[in-house]
Design an enzyme around this catalytic site. Structure first.
Site, PDB file in Angstrom:
ATOM      1  CG  ASP A  21      -1.991   1.038   1.178  1.00  0.00           C
ATOM      2  OD1 ASP A  21      -2.305   1.503   0.063  1.00  0.00           O
ATOM      3  OD2 ASP A  21      -2.528   1.403   2.236  1.00  0.00           O
ATOM      4  N   GLY A  24       0.471   5.423  -4.604  1.00  0.00           N
ATOM      5  CA  GLY A  24      -0.080   6.707  -5.034  1.00  0.00           C
ATOM      6  C   GLY A  24       0.265   7.841  -4.093  1.00  0.00           C
ATOM      7  NE  ARG A  25      -1.723   6.231   1.202  1.00  0.00           N
ATOM      8  CZ  ARG A  25      -1.502   5.539   2.315  1.00  0.00           C
ATOM      9  NH1 ARG A  25      -1.366   6.165   3.477  1.00  0.00           N
ATOM     10  NH2 ARG A  25      -1.403   4.228   2.278  1.00  0.00           N
ATOM     11  CD1 TRP A  26       7.387   7.318  -1.398  1.00  0.00           C
ATOM     12  CD2 TRP A  26       7.199   7.128  -3.629  1.00  0.00           C
ATOM     13  NE1 TRP A  26       8.644   7.446  -1.934  1.00  0.00           N
ATOM     14  CE2 TRP A  26       8.557   7.347  -3.308  1.00  0.00           C
ATOM     15  CE3 TRP A  26       6.842   6.973  -4.965  1.00  0.00           C
ATOM     16  CZ2 TRP A  26       9.547   7.401  -4.278  1.00  0.00           C
ATOM     17  CZ3 TRP A  26       7.822   7.044  -5.934  1.00  0.00           C
ATOM     18  CH2 TRP A  26       9.163   7.253  -5.581  1.00  0.00           C
ATOM     19  CB  SER A  66      -8.375  -5.483  -4.252  1.00  0.00           C
ATOM     20  OG  SER A  66      -8.864  -4.182  -4.516  1.00  0.00           O
ATOM     21  CG  ASN A  69      -7.244  -2.095  -6.380  1.00  0.00           C
ATOM     22  OD1 ASN A  69      -6.303  -2.846  -6.117  1.00  0.00           O
ATOM     23  ND2 ASN A  69      -7.639  -1.140  -5.537  1.00  0.00           N
ATOM     24  CD1 TRP A  70     -11.618  -5.832 -10.700  1.00  0.00           C
ATOM     25  CD2 TRP A  70     -10.740  -4.918 -12.534  1.00  0.00           C
ATOM     26  NE1 TRP A  70     -10.788  -6.778 -11.276  1.00  0.00           N
ATOM     27  CE2 TRP A  70     -10.237  -6.241 -12.408  1.00  0.00           C
ATOM     28  CE3 TRP A  70     -10.321  -4.143 -13.626  1.00  0.00           C
ATOM     29  CZ2 TRP A  70      -9.350  -6.807 -13.323  1.00  0.00           C
ATOM     30  CZ3 TRP A  70      -9.435  -4.701 -14.540  1.00  0.00           C
ATOM     31  CH2 TRP A  70      -8.960  -6.015 -14.383  1.00  0.00           C
ATOM     32  NE  ARG A  72      -6.937   1.952  -6.714  1.00  0.00           N
ATOM     33  CZ  ARG A  72      -5.704   1.853  -6.214  1.00  0.00           C
ATOM     34  NH1 ARG A  72      -4.653   1.962  -7.009  1.00  0.00           N
ATOM     35  NH2 ARG A  72      -5.529   1.657  -4.923  1.00  0.00           N
ATOM     36  CD  GLU A 208       2.023 -13.390  15.790  1.00  0.00           C
ATOM     37  OE1 GLU A 208       2.024 -12.231  16.259  1.00  0.00           O
ATOM     38  OE2 GLU A 208       1.469 -14.358  16.346  1.00  0.00           O
TER      39      GLU A 208
END
Length: 245
Positions: A21, A24-26, A66, A69-70, A72, A208
């Site tokens: 994840d 885009g934000r990066w 995912s 995501n389709w 988008r 975990e």
């Protein structure tokens, strides 16, 4: 001593799953288009796969795309699919060289023809490899997977091919797309969010969980080693007490 040298090889997780994840934000933080983040994300995939193979991890599953995501923008989906085709084509020789086997889970029928063909070709070529198995979760969601499994099991019951009393956890697992793949021991999510996002809900029952603020393009070998070291510091009880272990 490096982080890698601190890892106890005899206590490695058998299966590591990653929710990749933050591309885009990066990219936005760099003043770039989202597609630039996805391109740099491919570099992280390459580095993490190399790190996984160097450690001898048996399974590495990457949440690549995912079913949600389709939804988008079409332009971003096309860019992602084009990047997928290019990445698979470019990475296949290295996968062969490093003895990596590629698999995929999800509703692959929704992939564009060129992406599907490239994926199947790579899976076929690498099927002979015996090292780390890299599983791409493509057009995948856990609710879709479980619903599809329930439908198939229900049909078997209706056809008198399976009794209700014979439906066990093992039977359900046989109808999931992860059939034959061990459940993840460790789930890593990058990008600062702390949720599962419809990923391997059945399979993650005893995994975990490790969350990092690093965006996926920033997540490289050292970050994987750090997550595994954190995992090795935990006590996995599976419902038992510490004294029973």
């Amino acid at each position: 001593m490096s982080l890698k040298e601190k890892i106890e090889i005899n206590r490695l997780p058998k299966h590591v799953a990653i929710i990749m994840d933050g591309n885009g934000r990066w990219a936005k933080a760099q003043g770039k288009d989202r597609s630039f983040g996805h391109q740099e994300g491919v570099v992280s995939v390459r580095k993490v796969v190399e790190a996984a193979t160097s450690l001898g991890l048996e399974y590495l599953t990457l949440y690549t795309f995912s079913t949600e995501n389709w939804r988008r923008p079409e332009s971003e989906i096309q860019a992602l699919m084009g990047l997928l085709v290019k990445a698979i084509y470019q990475e296949t020789p290295d996968l062969m060289k490093n003895n990596v086997r590629l698999m995929a889970i999800g509703d692959l029928s929704r992939l564009p023809e060129d992406a599907y063909t490239s994926l199947m070709d790579c899976i076929a070529q690498t099927s002979v490899n015996t090292g780390t198995t890299v599983v791409l979760a493509l057009s995948y969601s856990s609710r879709w997977e479980i619903t599809d499994a329930v439908r198939t099991i229900a049909k078997r019951v209706m056809d008198d091919d399976l009794k209700i009393s014979e439906i066990t956890e093992g039977v359900v697992s046989e109808y999931l797309t992860t059939k034959g793949i061990p459940d993840p021991d460790l789930l890593i999510r990058t990008g600062g969010e702390q949720r599962i996002s419809n990923f391997l809900l059945w399979q993650l029952s005893y995994a975990e969980l490790y969350f990092t603020d690093k965006y996926w393009p920033e997540f490289r070998e050292e970050e994987l080693y750090s997550a595994i070291l954190d995992y090795q510091m935990r006590e996995r009880r599976f419902g038992k007490t510490s004294e029973q272990l």
